[in-house]
Design an enzyme around this catalytic site. Structure first.
Site, PDB file in Angstrom:
ATOM      1  N   ASP A 478       0.835  -1.206   0.000  1.00  0.00           N
ATOM      2  CA  ASP A 478       0.000   0.000   0.000  1.00  0.00           C
ATOM      3  C   ASP A 478       0.870   1.256   0.000  1.00  0.00           C
ATOM      4  O   ASP A 478       2.062   1.217   0.341  1.00  0.00           O
ATOM      5  CB  ASP A 478      -0.894  -0.036   1.253  1.00  0.00           C
ATOM      6  CG  ASP A 478      -2.207   0.699   1.053  1.00  0.00           C
ATOM      7  OD1 ASP A 478      -2.322   1.465   0.095  1.00  0.00           O
ATOM      8  OD2 ASP A 478      -3.117   0.501   1.895  1.00  0.00           O
ATOM      9  N   ASP A 548     -10.463   2.038  -3.577  1.00  0.00           N
ATOM     10  CA  ASP A 548     -11.028   1.859  -2.244  1.00  0.00           C
ATOM     11  C   ASP A 548     -12.545   1.964  -2.283  1.00  0.00           C
ATOM     12  O   ASP A 548     -13.210   1.710  -1.285  1.00  0.00           O
ATOM     13  CB  ASP A 548     -10.476   2.925  -1.284  1.00  0.00           C
ATOM     14  CG  ASP A 548      -9.198   2.457  -0.610  1.00  0.00           C
ATOM     15  OD1 ASP A 548      -8.783   1.310  -0.856  1.00  0.00           O
ATOM     16  OD2 ASP A 548      -8.615   3.243   0.158  1.00  0.00           O
TER      17      ASP A 548
HETATM   18  C1  DGJ Z   1      -5.806   1.907   1.870  1.00  0.00           C
HETATM   19  C2  DGJ Z   1      -6.130   0.693   1.055  1.00  0.00           C
HETATM   20  O1  DGJ Z   1      -6.528   1.031  -0.222  1.00  0.00           O
HETATM   21  C3  DGJ Z   1      -7.179  -0.120   1.802  1.00  0.00           C
HETATM   22  O2  DGJ Z   1      -7.584  -1.207   1.016  1.00  0.00           O
HETATM   23  C4  DGJ Z   1      -6.608  -0.569   3.099  1.00  0.00           C
HETATM   24  O3  DGJ Z   1      -5.544  -1.434   2.879  1.00  0.00           O
HETATM   25  C5  DGJ Z   1      -6.157   0.631   3.900  1.00  0.00           C
HETATM   26  N1  DGJ Z   1      -5.301   1.493   3.145  1.00  0.00           N
HETATM   27  C6  DGJ Z   1      -5.451   0.200   5.147  1.00  0.00           C
HETATM   28  O4  DGJ Z   1      -4.954   1.253   5.855  1.00  0.00           O
END
Ligand code: DGJ
Length: 731
Positions: A478, A548
């Site tokens: 991430d 997301d």
């Molecule tokens: C952002 C990501 O896109 C989410 O899927 C998740 O992993 C969160 N960060 C976790 O902090």
């Protein structure tokens, strides 16, 4: 296919199966751009350069008022000696001048494709897959050479282009701009297509007619970003999904980029793409080289669909690497939307057990398993297991899960550090920062300075320790904030503007090391969703969490937009709970499944809270995906109806041999007085007979594509159909 040189006229003709690209050296020195478009067998000087006296255009040769760089379509233009358009490069010299005059020196044509040191790039597996032209230009005064590198693929209508600067002179130079490609089109009759968006709203499509002056897509965020994407296409005004000419450029790079089109005074158009010169410079000392990222250029005479299928296939087979490139990807269950930071080993195990029961293959433990991370206020950088949540450790949990027959995957955000972390307390200078200035936080975190070798070394070591400590076969990588105060404690003042690009080079070296050291780990890239969904990252990590935003209806646009360039197998797509956490919408489980099954499939919700009926549906979704997985992940993708243009969306996946197909249809809102929808499939073989799995009826491929299929009337919002067809014979 290949590269041909007509020595008499100094013309280079680059050919792919469907396109031609021609360069001519003008007056023994100036590389001029002749033609890019539909393939021609031989270039016989049909579109020679026009030399006319334009009155006020500057002339390098006082005796020839007809020759001016102001009017010559060029291959790699500079600034300062007559061309006033967007330059492709600029080099500062110790005398204060930035003027350079790159002229043809020599060239080399050879089979194969060279690697780009330290940078991701498309590749070949056999030398006869591609041919390369290296066109060497030189500025006699400074000794700066630009080697324009073009590779044509014999099986793809794609040309890979980059530039290597070699400093053969004796005085220090500063590259102020070093774009990867520039093309001068002879007219301005185009629409420009780019992507725009935001967090949870990635890859919207912007199409507008070119206007006089400069139009740009760019990032100054340190990452390719969800706001824009390193992509630009010119389309003939009538070009659509299936017809018409498209000229597309995509930069294989994950940092600040610029892609722009400039309509110039005589209605010609200059398009260029590369590292964003904003905030960038690079010191080039004698003997040193600088390699630009690669640009992939695709010409399509079959509209956007034709363009996408070239990008999709090229990236799936000759950009993605490693053992997962051709492997079916596991159906995963991720705990993020199920628990956020609030979990313990028992909860994760329970979710995994349900997942296993329902046929899922991989449990991904997301953010919150390390340091003291109960929220996003702390612990990034401290990659040690939180024994409050996992009292028996990570290895124990991973083994319990693998013991069930599930794989185990883990989340990291390796490029970041929380101010509240042991790492930051020990190494406050390890983040990007500028001395004596406040450090701007984003999501309460700072960005590690990956331009530093010691920082990169720490990341490799910390991650390697964890990856070797437990049976982990998947990593979600991430990256949740953009870069500010882009400066490095280790670089001298005159090199501070190198920090952004050095950060990306550092990131690539870390990814190279880790993916080489752990070839059995499947890496998925993520940047708050699709915030760094670019070909650079795809080279190291063959899949990306697309957004997301897990709402099925929002996802129609995100996935449709991504499909323009990136293959379905690279697109992480999960079924999540309702009401949806991002938009609060309630959509049917079937629709959520059908949208997510149109990509790299998974779930992200608390399986332990599902009703028995929901579990039956999920189980059948998982089973269905397993049956069609290779078709979805490795078939051809056809867009049929656009979510950007109406209430209905449709797309199809067709296997390479055209024997299997999936047709997906989505309607957002139910409306009174609707016409009976007839859906025309694409990509089938007109001579084949296909059995429609859902009804058992047999139709001809021609019938399904030209007459279409009448869809049943279903009342309700957010409905979907997901139909399978298999070849039963020929008609
Ligand atoms: C952002 C990501 O896109 C989410 O899927 C998740 O992993 C969160 N960060 C976790 O902090």
């Amino acid at each position: 296919m290949g590269i041909y040189y007509d020595e008499k006229h100094q013309v280079f003709h680059l050919q792919t199966p469907g396109s031609s690209y021609c360069i001519q050296i003008v007056r023994d020195g100036y590389p001029g751009h002749l033609y890019w478009g539909r393939r021609i067998a031989v270039y016989r000087d049909a579109v020679p350069f026009d030399f006319i006296d334009r009155g006020f255009s500057p002339n390098p040769d006082p005796a020839d008022r007809k020759f001016s760089l102001d009017n010559l379509p060029q291959e790699y233009p500079g600034y300062g000696n007559g061309d006033f358009g967007i330059p492709a490069y600029q080099a500062g010299q110790s005398n204060g001048s930035e003027i350079c005059d790159l002229r043809y020196k020599t060239h080399r044509i050879f089979a194969g494709k060279p690697k780009l040191p330290g940078l991701p790039a498309t590749y070949i597996e056999r030398e006869d897959e591609a041919d390369t032209l290296e066109l060497v230009l030189e500025d006699a005064q400074t000794g700066l050479r630009a080697v324009l590198i073009y590779t044509v693929f014999n099986e793809y209508d794609a040309i890979a282009r980059s530039v290597r600067f070699d400093h053969t002179g004796s005085d220090n130079l500063t590259l102020l701009r070093a774009l990867s490609a520039s093309i001068d089109f002879r007219d301005d009759e185009y629409d420009m297509l780019t992507f725009y968006g935001a967090h949870t709203n990635e890859r919207n499509i912007a199409r507008r007619p070119l206007m006089p002056g400069i139009q740009t897509a760019e990032s100054r965020r340190g990452a390719s970003s969800p706001q824009q994407n390193p992509f630009l296409a010119l389309l003939r005004p009538g070009a659509d999904e299936d017809n018409g000419e498209v000229y597309a450029l995509n930069l294989v790079y994950s940092g600040n980029f610029i892609a722009q089109a400039e309509v110039q005074q005589y209605r010609t158009t200059r398009v260029s793409i590369g590292i964003n010169p904003f905030g960038f410079s690079w010191q080039l000392t004698p003997g040193e080289s600088f390699q630009t990222p690669e640009t992939i250029m695709v010409y399509s005479a079959q509209g956007l669909g034709g363009m996408s299928r070239v990008f999709n296939r090229l990236y799936r087979t000759r950009l993605s690497r490693g053992k997962f490139r051709d492997a079916e990807r596991p159906i995963l269950i991720n705990n993020w939307e199920a628990t956020y930071f609030d979990f313990n080993a028992g909860k994760i195990e329970a979710i995994a057990r349900e997942g296993k029961e329902l046929g899922m293959e991989l449990l991904v433990l997301d953010d919150g398993w390390f340091g003291k991370r109960d929220n996003d206020l702390s612990s990034l950088g401290d990659w040690t297991v939180d024994h409050r949540k996992l009292p028996e450790g990570l290895d124990n949990l991973a083994r319990r899960i693998t013991g069930m027959g599930m794989q185990f995957g883990l989340w990291f955000e390796p490029e970041m550090v929380s101010p509240d972390s042991e790492l930051y307390r020990c190494h406050p200078d390890w983040c990007l920062h500028v001395a004596d200035r406040p450090r701007t936080v984003g999501r309460n975190q700072l960005v590690l300075d990956l331009s530093r070798r010691d920082v990169c070394g720490y990341i490799v070591e910390a991650m390697s320790d964890i990856l070797s400590s437990a049976p982990i076969t998947y990593v979600k990588w991430d990256m949740n904030r953009h870069l500010t105060e882009i400066g490095s404690a280790l670089l001298p003042a005159e090199r501070q503007r190198e920090t952004g690009h050095r950060y990306i080079l550092g990131l690539y070296s870390v990814l190279d090391e880790l993916t080489s050291a752990f070839p059995d780990v499947l890496f998925e890239s993520c940047s708050s969703g699709g915030g760094r969904y670019d070909p650079g990252m795809l080279y190291y990590m063959p899949q990306t969490w697309a957004s997301d935003n897990t709402d099925a209806i929002s996802r129609l646009k995100v996935q449709y937009g991504n499909s323009m360039v990136y293959p379905a197998v690279s697109m992480g797509a999960h079924v999540s709970g309702v009401p949806n956490h991002q938009v609060n919408r309630i959509t049917p489980l079937d629709t959520r499944g059908h949208v997510a099954m149109s990509g790299n499939f998974g779930y992200e919700l608390d399986l332990t809270q599902m009703s028995p009926q929901e579990k039956i549906t999920v189980k059948s979704q998982v089973a269905l995906y397993k049956e069609i997985r290779s078709l979805i992940q490795f078939g051809e993708f056809y867009r049929i109806l656009s979510p950007f243009e109406g209430n209905e969306t449709a797309w199809a996946f067709v296997s390479d041999d055209q024997s299997e197909a999936v047709l997906a249809f989505f309607r957002v809102l139910s409306q009174p007085g609707e016409r009976v929808p007839i859906l025309k499939c694409k990509g089938l073989n007109p001579d084949y007979l296909y059995r429609h799995h859902e009804t058992g009826k047999v139709y001809g491929g021609d019938e399904l594509m030209y007459a279409g299929l009448t869809l049943p009337r279903i009342k309700g919002d957010f409905i979907s159909l997901f139909w399978r067809f298999s070849k039963t014979g020929e008609q």
